[in-house]
Scaffold this active site. Structure first.
Site, PDB file in Angstrom:
ATOM      1  N   ASN A  11      65.077  74.679 -67.645  1.00 50.75           N
ATOM      2  CA  ASN A  11      64.836  75.896 -66.728  1.00 50.75           C
ATOM      3  C   ASN A  11      65.942  76.823 -66.468  1.00 50.75           C
ATOM      4  OD1 ASN A  11      64.169  77.925 -65.021  1.00 50.75           O
ATOM      5  ND2 ASN A  11      63.814  76.810 -63.262  1.00 50.75           N
ATOM      6  N   LYS A  13      66.516  79.689 -65.506  1.00 50.79           N
ATOM      7  CA  LYS A  13      66.678  80.476 -64.361  1.00 50.79           C
ATOM      8  C   LYS A  13      67.248  81.771 -64.777  1.00 50.79           C
ATOM      9  CE  LYS A  13      67.131  76.492 -61.353  1.00 50.79           C
ATOM     10  NZ  LYS A  13      67.619  75.849 -60.343  1.00 50.79           N
ATOM     11  N   HIS A  98      58.247  77.792 -58.483  1.00 52.16           N
ATOM     12  CA  HIS A  98      59.316  77.045 -58.349  1.00 52.16           C
ATOM     13  C   HIS A  98      60.058  77.357 -56.877  1.00 52.16           C
ATOM     14  CE1 HIS A  98      63.388  76.484 -58.984  1.00 52.16           C
ATOM     15  NE2 HIS A  98      63.136  75.678 -59.716  1.00 52.16           N
ATOM     16  N   GLU A 100      62.763  78.349 -56.098  1.00 46.34           N
ATOM     17  CA  GLU A 100      63.342  79.675 -55.816  1.00 46.34           C
ATOM     18  C   GLU A 100      62.468  80.716 -55.632  1.00 46.34           C
ATOM     19  OE1 GLU A 100      65.794  79.013 -59.076  1.00 46.34           O
ATOM     20  OE2 GLU A 100      66.819  77.175 -58.010  1.00 46.34           O
ATOM     21  N   GLU A 170      60.126  68.722 -57.259  1.00 51.89           N
ATOM     22  CA  GLU A 170      61.557  69.282 -57.356  1.00 51.89           C
ATOM     23  C   GLU A 170      61.894  69.238 -55.738  1.00 51.89           C
ATOM     24  OE1 GLU A 170      62.975  71.619 -61.103  1.00 51.89           O
ATOM     25  OE2 GLU A 170      62.066  72.780 -59.724  1.00 51.89           O
ATOM     26  N   GLY A 176      70.187  71.853 -57.369  1.00 49.63           N
ATOM     27  CA  GLY A 176      71.650  72.401 -57.685  1.00 49.63           C
ATOM     28  C   GLY A 176      72.601  72.138 -56.462  1.00 49.63           C
ATOM     29  N   SER A 215      68.934  68.183 -59.501  1.00 44.10           N
ATOM     30  CA  SER A 215      70.225  67.760 -59.973  1.00 44.10           C
ATOM     31  C   SER A 215      70.378  66.652 -61.128  1.00 44.10           C
ATOM     32  CB  SER A 215      71.130  67.508 -58.674  1.00 44.10           C
ATOM     33  OG  SER A 215      71.443  68.351 -57.979  1.00 44.10           O
ATOM     34  N   GLY A 237      70.698  73.307 -63.799  1.00 44.82           N
ATOM     35  CA  GLY A 237      72.268  73.556 -64.414  1.00 44.82           C
ATOM     36  C   GLY A 237      72.704  72.710 -65.684  1.00 44.82           C
TER      37      GLY A 237
HETATM   38  P1  13P Z   1      69.194  71.688 -60.970  1.00 44.37           P
HETATM   39  O1  13P Z   1      68.820  70.924 -62.269  1.00 44.37           O
HETATM   40  O2  13P Z   1      70.411  72.816 -61.331  1.00 44.37           O
HETATM   41  O3  13P Z   1      69.393  71.095 -59.897  1.00 44.37           O
HETATM   42  O4  13P Z   1      67.829  72.665 -60.999  1.00 44.37           O
HETATM   43  C1  13P Z   1      66.669  71.969 -61.100  1.00 44.37           C
HETATM   44  C2  13P Z   1      65.490  73.207 -60.999  1.00 44.37           C
HETATM   45  O5  13P Z   1      65.379  74.068 -60.032  1.00 44.37           O
HETATM   46  C3  13P Z   1      64.809  73.068 -62.397  1.00 44.37           C
HETATM   47  O6  13P Z   1      63.604  74.024 -62.071  1.00 44.37           O
END
Ligand code: 13P
Length: 251
Positions: A11, A13, A98, A100, A170, A176, A215, A237
């Site tokens: 992802n 983002k 998601h 976010e 998640e 993150g 993460s 990330g």
């Molecule tokens: P991270 O891997 O940066 O923690 O993000 C996870 C995520 O939101 C994948 O959709």
């Protein structure tokens, strides 16, 4: 839609416009020959989708998705993207709910339900994301929050017994933050999700892929993938650097 497991999903983002997406894919594809024992899935920003589709044209082991859609088919909805447009540009999967979207943009369970239903109507596959906040976990409510998000998200779909869906667990506190759920925590919640999916989707719920996200890095990907009930990973990330993503994709 045939997806081999594990499913390794990136992802991106709000990162990688068309130019950097093209450069990333050139470097990634050079080092990642076709693999038949897994599926790699990219969720680039929608504006990079056609670039990505051109890059992976001859790769059946790599698929594309979008990070969000609106639930209407077309019309005066400035800034939004329909399922049909996403499909036209090469997407097969749509991320819905998601963390976010829920916590930065205030998306509700009702909206995730409308989006999952629109994705089903449009012939794509929803990847519903669920996960609890830290205070919900500390209050002992993690399971009930996740089950509620699952039930709500799939509540308007009519073909759950026959159509593919994907789920990602998640935990919001792991996204993150560098704090990963332990493999035991992931297995425990995936088992709760599996039970609920069997209730919602019947026999199909037993084979619905459940991904873990939060993460994930090249250092912990292998261990998380080895945990019972973890069918794949959804990575933020660590998917932005071609080297670390290669290591995850090969885990
Ligand atoms: P991270 O891997 O940066 O923690 O993000 C996870 C995520 O939101 C994948 O959709």
């Amino acid at each position: 839609m045939t997806m081999n497991r594990p499913i390794l999903a990136a992802n991106w983002k709000m990162n990688n416009g068309p130019t950097s997406a093209r450069e990333f894919m050139k470097s990634f594809l050079d080092q990642y020959p076709r693999q038949n024992d897994r599926t790699v899935l990219f969720f680039p920003p929608a504006i990079s989708l056609t670039t990505m589709a051109a890059a992976i044209a001859d790769r059946r082991d790599i698929m594309l998705g979008v990070q969000n859609v609106y639930w209407k088919d077309q019309g005066a909805f400035t800034g939004e993207l329909s399922v049909g447009m996403a499909r036209d540009a090469g997407a097969r999967v749509v991320l819905v709910g998601h963390s976010e979207r829920r916590h930065v943009f205030g998306e509700t369970d009702e909206e995730t339900a409308l989006k999952c239903a629109a994705v089903e109507r449009g012939g794509l596959t929803p990847l519903l994301c669920v996960g609890e906040l830290l205070d919900q976990r500390e209050a002992g409510n993690a399971e009930s929050v996740v089950v509620q998000q699952l039930r709500a998200g799939f509540s308007q779909m009519t073909q759950l017994a026959t159509r593919d869906v994907l789920v990602a667990y998640e935990p919001v506190w792991a996204i993150g933050t560098g704090k990963t759920a332990t493999p035991e925590d992931a297995t425990a919640m995936h088992s709760v999700i599996r039970k609920e999916l069997s209730a919602l989707c019947g026999d199909r719920g037993r084979i619905t892929p459940i991904l873990y996200g939060g993460s994930v890095t090249s250092a912990n990907a292998q261990t998380l993938l080895g945990a019972p009930q973890v069918d794949g990973l959804l990575v933020g990330g660590a998917s932005l650097d071609a080297g670390s993503w290669l290591a995850v994709a090969r885990a």
